[in-house]
Structure formats: structure tokens, C-alpha cells
Design a protein around this motif. Structure first.
Motif, PDB file in Angstrom:
ATOM      1  N   HIS A 136       0.832  -1.198   0.000  1.00  0.00           N
ATOM      2  CA  HIS A 136       0.000   0.000   0.000  1.00  0.00           C
ATOM      3  C   HIS A 136       0.872   1.255   0.000  1.00  0.00           C
ATOM      4  N   GLU A 172      -3.572   0.713  -4.460  1.00  0.00           N
ATOM      5  CA  GLU A 172      -3.971   0.418  -3.073  1.00  0.00           C
ATOM      6  C   GLU A 172      -3.356   1.459  -2.140  1.00  0.00           C
ATOM      7  N   LYS A 190      -8.095   1.197   4.627  1.00  0.00           N
ATOM      8  CA  LYS A 190      -7.553   0.869   3.299  1.00  0.00           C
ATOM      9  C   LYS A 190      -8.615   1.070   2.219  1.00  0.00           C
ATOM     10  N   SER A 192      -9.082   1.482  -2.477  1.00  0.00           N
ATOM     11  CA  SER A 192      -8.485   1.422  -3.829  1.00  0.00           C
ATOM     12  C   SER A 192      -8.904   2.656  -4.614  1.00  0.00           C
TER      13      SER A 192
END
Ligand code: SF4
Length: 267
Positions: A136, A172, A190, A192
Motif C-alpha cells: 500500500h 492500493e 484501506k 483502492s
């Protein structure tokens, strides 16, 4: 010219405010303890990933501000902030969810992108590493209240994460939020960012720069309750002709626009 996310977002929020800051040189005085503490905390995180004593690093950095004339939020103090910071670092080490390979290369990465007309866009990305084993792009935040997690997908609209994804090409992305409260908490959020979002952000940057070059600096005042952007705008004193507010909040630094890329470090 060199542009940054801070600059573009300030222009989009209020072009007049952008003009005051980047063309006229009116900059906000550093009076907020939380902002300075956030930078010290990021130094401590860097020490952690480099295998050094992160608590000692936090004390060392924050010590420089012990006698600074900061505004502390109600109940906060120099001691309380460092105490909360140490708790959060301990919690972070216990969680042990993040790996940063080659931390010297993957912390505070400077990225530069060439734009039309010889302009450049610069950003500093806090970290690129693994959260729970998946790669990430990571942005650290220190705050006193939790970031909203509902409705699902909200984080994918975060303009700073979209900007960083556009700059890096990394899909990501994550915010790691260090919540300074009685029981310290760390959120690992998290999401996208799609290719379409990245392309759209590029168009947004191009449009904003075109308007800046055309000298369009109309005020976007936010006078309606409850989202009144003017009340939290450091340039309010200039718009109201209120000298006391100007003296309290601002300092004028002609020529500061050459250092605009440093604004990234304030985020
Ligand atoms: S006070 Fe309001 S109108 Fe004036 S610069 Fe700030 S946001 Fe813009």
C-alpha cells in the motif's frame, strides 16, 4: 511553477485564499500544537522503522517545542501530547501490522511529475510498504477524533489519497490514523483508487492551473451554516479588513511561493 496538493486544494476551496497565500505571501503563523506534534510523531515513526528508539526520537523532536507559544486544545498540554504519543507508538508496535522494506527509500518519498507549460507537481508520500502483507501507499495522520468509516467506500473519495495515487500510480492506498484520546486507538483504513479517478484528478489539476494562470481568484466564501469555510480560514482577517485577526493569524513572507512544495509536510 511548482504545484502541490496543498496548493491545488486551497485554490479549489477558495481562489481568493490561494491568492492571499501564494501570490501575496500571507502565511498562517504556526500556532497549532497539534500540527507541530504530528510532524514530531512522524519522525518517531521513521525511527521505529529504521530500528531506532522511537520514544526517544519523539521526546527529542517534541522537546524543541516545549517553550513554544502554541495554542493547545482544551485539556491538552505539552506533557499530555507526548504521553499520548508514547502510548500510540507502543500500541503500533504491538499491532505490528505494517512493514516498510528499505525504510530510507520508502519513507517520505519525494515524487515529481511534469505538467504542461513547464510546470511541475511535487508531493511527499509518507510511506510505501505492506499492511497485513499487502502493498500500500500509506499516509500517517494524527488526530483527536476517529476518521469516519461509513458509508463504505468513503475513503476512496479522499482527495489527498487520490492525488498520491495519481502521482505514484499505486492503486492500493491507506490512511493509518493515530487517534490521540484517553484510550489511544489506531485505525488502519484501506481503499483502492481507480484509473478513472486518477485521470480525473489530473484533469482537475490542469483546470485549476489554467485558472490560476488566467488570474481567476474569485472568493468562494462559505457563509452558510454549518459548513462555513470562512470561520476556519486563516485569511479571514484580510477579507474582513480586521487588523487584529491579521496580526494574530498571519505572517507575510514575500517570495514564499518558491518553497510551496514544503506545504506537503504540513498535511
Ligand atoms: S475568509 Fe472566506 S472568502 Fe476570504 S479567503 Fe478565506 S475562505 Fe475565501
Amino acid at each position: 511553477m511548482i504545484f502541490s496538493h496543498t496548493q491545488i486544494s486551497q485554490y479549489l476551496r477558495c481562489p481568493r485564499s490561494y491568492c492571499y497565500r501564494y501570490l501575496d505571501g500571507w502565511r498562517e503563523k504556526e500556532t497549532r500544537a497539534a500540527m507541530a506534534f504530528g510532524r514530531c510523531f512522524e519522525w518517531a515513526l521513521a525511527a521505529y522503522f529504521q530500528g531506532n528508539d522511537c520514544t526517544a526520537a519523539l521526546f527529542k523532536e517534541w522537546e524543541a517545542f516545549r517553550d513554544a507559544s502554541f495554542e493547545y486544545k482544551k485539556g491538552d498540554s505539552w506533557d499530555r501530547l507526548v504521553h499520548q504519543g508514547v502510548h500510540l507508538l507502543q500500541r503500533f508496535a504491538q499491532d505490528d501490522r505494517i512493514r516498510i522494506p528499505r525504510p530510507k527509500e520508502n519513507l517520505q518519498l519525494k515524487m515529481i511529475r511534469s505538467l504542461a507549460n513547464g510546470h511541475e507537481f511535487v508531493c511527499y508520500i509518507d510511506a510505501i510498504g505492506e499492511i497485513d502483507g499487502q502493498r500500500h501507499l500509506i499516509d500517517w495522520k494524527t488526530t483527536t477524533s476517529r476518521y469516519p468509516e461509513e458509508p463504505q467506500g468513503l475513503l476512496s473519495l479522499d482527495p489527498q489519497l487520490i492525488c498520491y495515487s495519481w502521482m505514484s500510480g499505486i492503486r492500493e492506498v491507506a490512511l493509518v490514523v493515530f487517534v490521540r484520546k484517553h484510550m489511544p486507538e489506531i485505525q488502519y483504513l484501506k481503499t483502492s483508487i481507480s484509473e478513472e479517478q486518477r485521470q480525473e484528478f489530473g484533469r482537475l489539476v490542469d483546470t485549476a492551473i489554467t485558472q490560476i494562470e488566467a488570474g481567476q481568484f474569485l472568493a468562494h466564501s462559505g457563509i452558510r451554516f454549518p459548513m462555513n469555510g470562512c470561520t476556519s480560514c486563516s485569511h479571514l482577517g484580510l477579507c474582513l479588513g480586521n487588523q487584529q485577526l491579521i496580526d494574530t493569524k498571519l505572517i507575510r513572507r514575500p517570495g514564499a511561493s518558491e518553497l510551496d512544495w514544503l506545504d506537503q509536510l504540513e498535511d
